[in-house]
Write a protein that holds these residues in place. Structure first.
Motif, short mmCIF file in Angstrom:
data_model
loop_
_atom_site.label_atom_id
_atom_site.label_comp_id
_atom_site.label_asym_id
_atom_site.label_seq_id
_atom_site.Cartn_x
_atom_site.Cartn_y
_atom_site.Cartn_z
N ASP A 180 -10.11 7.10 9.37
CA ASP A 180 -10.79 6.09 10.19
C ASP A 180 -11.34 6.70 11.49
O ASP A 180 -12.30 6.19 12.06
N MET A 201 -14.93 5.28 3.54
CA MET A 201 -13.85 4.35 3.91
C MET A 201 -14.27 2.92 3.64
O MET A 201 -13.48 2.11 3.13
N VAL A 210 -10.76 -2.32 -2.80
CA VAL A 210 -9.49 -3.05 -2.73
C VAL A 210 -9.73 -4.55 -2.65
O VAL A 210 -9.12 -5.34 -3.40
N THR A 211 -10.63 -4.98 -1.76
CA THR A 211 -10.84 -6.42 -1.58
C THR A 211 -11.51 -7.05 -2.81
O THR A 211 -11.18 -8.18 -3.18
N ARG A 251 -12.36 0.32 1.04
CA ARG A 251 -11.87 -1.01 1.41
C ARG A 251 -12.50 -2.09 0.53
O ARG A 251 -11.83 -3.07 0.16
N GLU A 252 -13.77 -1.91 0.18
CA GLU A 252 -14.43 -2.90 -0.67
C GLU A 252 -13.86 -2.87 -2.08
O GLU A 252 -13.76 -3.91 -2.74
N HIS A 286 -2.86 -2.71 -4.48
CA HIS A 286 -3.06 -2.04 -3.20
C HIS A 286 -3.50 -0.59 -3.44
O HIS A 286 -3.29 -0.02 -4.52
N SER A 307 -1.76 5.05 3.47
CA SER A 307 -1.87 4.43 4.79
C SER A 307 -2.05 5.49 5.88
O SER A 307 -2.88 5.34 6.78
N PHE A 364 -5.60 7.11 5.47
CA PHE A 364 -6.66 6.18 5.88
C PHE A 364 -6.75 6.11 7.41
O PHE A 364 -7.84 6.06 7.98
N GLU A 392 0.83 -1.20 0.00
CA GLU A 392 0.00 0.00 0.00
C GLU A 392 0.87 1.25 0.00
O GLU A 392 1.90 1.31 0.67
#
Length: 455
Positions: free
Chosen positions: A351, A360, A367-368, A364-365, A377, A344, A347, A339
């Motif tokens: 958060d 956020m 990325v996954t 994340r979704e 990343h 980083s 984020f 990443e």
């Protein structure tokens, strides 16, 4: 000045000068500084080194301690590259596989603990000045606002920044002072001028900056003494800023201040190699930054993330991109295996902001979901998209943040380039056109064999 001849033995004229201080020839000074002999004389002309004539006037000598001190300030310790090789010696940014450094200090740690102006000063001078604020000169700000306000309504923020840089240059009679002090004065004036020339968020399109109020970026939070982040905030969104949101923006500005020889930075160094003034250097960087593969890359990430939030999930949005053969924006970076360290840091800050939770989660979704197809990343464009989507900023907000921030890096690289041999970036083209000699071309509309007009 006459350059030294090759005194192979390393001349010292301490006795002749009546002092115990060792002195160096031009060649020796150049070797210690890692520059060409011509650059040593450039240092002298800018007042960064003092010199003395050798007996007989065949060259100059230099105080060894003064040369060593200059080498420490500029970070120039490596010997000159072989003739014909183009090497960019830089003491500004070092990038490693999973992190990067500003003058040897972890850039993410700097950004966590210091604001943008402080990080910019560190990049420029290697000195940390707590609490420093940049202030635009009234005449510079007025000229930039009027110019930016006169542009068509559809003009982008980068369009306005380029126009503002040109206007600010025209109002600064000292812009051609390329001494370190002169360049720093221009930089500290230019950056807040660029921000001050942008219209307030929510103002009528094409409106004049802050509506004619005095001072740089005055407004709800951007009054006198405000950080550059506070001044920029009200140009990006009409939503009020709290301490947490300003911290995110200020940290983003600090993280993006430089990233070694990115395309826009290379353009800035080319401009500096001609001894163009700092405003022109920044204009060159802004021109390249607008490319969709560089500074404008955050716009597609914003639009994708906004759609994912509206649709309640990122999976269908990612699927649409892949089905259409488009790359998923905000992912991957050619210099980092994992990443992006800038992402980083942002984020982690986002958060802790409750209103950022939907964006956020969507990031994340993204990325996954994409990881099922290809292991990529998050990069800083995705983090900027979370910031802009969370606070109702326009899609171009990330580009604006990038442009304002990177101005500091362009200035830092210009200061380094001013000490190099001028016009050193002159590659040779490999000609692939028709082999000469060719006949004169026939003008359009004239039959072959009739020749041109008889006059």
């Amino acid at each position: 000045m006459t350059h030294d001849s090759a005194h192979g033995s390393g001349t010292r004229d301490a006795e002749a000068e009546g002092t115990a201080t060792p002195r160096l020839t031009t060649r020796e000074a150049a070797e210690r500084l890692g520059v060409k002999p011509e650059t040593v004389y450039a240092y002298v002309s800018r007042g960064q080194l003092s010199s003395r004539r050798t007996p007989g006037g065949r060259g100059s000598t230099f105080d060894a301690a003064e040369v060593d001190a200059l080498a420490r300030r500029t970070g120039r310790r490596e010997p000159s590259s072989p003739a014909g090789d183009l090497v960019f010696r830089t003491g500004i940014t070092l990038i490693e596989p999973d992190r990067y450094f500003f003058r040897g200090v972890d850039a993410t740690e700097l950004a966590r603990h210091h604001g943008y102006e402080e990080v910019a000063e560190w990049i420029w001078t290697g000195e940390l000045r707590p609490g420093i604020r940049f202030t635009a000169a009234d005449e510079s700000l007025t000229a930039a606002r009027r110019t930016a306000a006169a542009m068509p309504r559809h003009s982008s923020s980068t369009d306005r920044l380029r126009a503002a840089a040109a206007a600010a240059a025209s109002s600064d009679p000292l812009r051609f002072d390329l001494s370190p002090e002169g360049v720093l004065a221009s930089a500290r004036n230019l950056i807040p001028t660029l921000v001050g020339a942008l219209p307030l968020a929510g103002a009528p399109e094409g409106g004049a900056g802050d509506g004619g109020r005095g001072g740089a970026g005055e407004g709800a939070r951007g009054g006198a003494g405000a950080s550059l982040a506070a001044q920029l905030w009200e140009k990006l969104t009409a939503r009020p800023a709290d301490a947490a949101s300003l911290t995110v923006l200020d940290t983003a500005l600090a993280l993006l201040a430089d990233h070694d020889l990115a395309a826009s930075t290379l353009a800035a160094r080319v401009a500096a190699s001609t001894h163009a003034h700092p405003y022109a250097v920044v204009s060159a960087g802004l021109g390249v930054l607008e490319g969709p593969l560089h500074g404008a890359a955050s716009g597609p990430a914003h639009r994708m993330l906004s759609e994912a939030v509206d649709r309640g999930g990122a999976a269908p949005v990612v699927a649409d991109h892949l089905r259409a053969g488009r790359r998923v924006p905000g992912l991957g970076h050619r210099l980092y295996k994992g990443e992006d360290p800038r992402a980083s840091v942002l984020f982690a800050l986002l958060d802790a902001v409750p209103q950022a939770a939907p964006a956020m989660a969507a990031a994340r979704e993204v990325v996954t979901t994409t990881a099922r197809h290809t292991p990529l990343h998050a990069n800083v464009d995705l983090a900027l998209a979370v910031l802009s989507v969370t606070y109702g900023m326009p899609a171009e907000a990330g580009e604006t943040v990038f442009a304002v921030s990177r101005t500091a890096g362009w200035i830092a690289h210009a200061m380094e380039e001013y000490t190099e041999r001028p016009l050193r970036m002159r590659p040779s083209g490999q000609y692939t056109g028709p082999r000469p000699p060719q006949p004169l071309p026939v003008p359009l509309g004239v039959p072959e064999g009739t020749g041109g007009a008889a006059n």
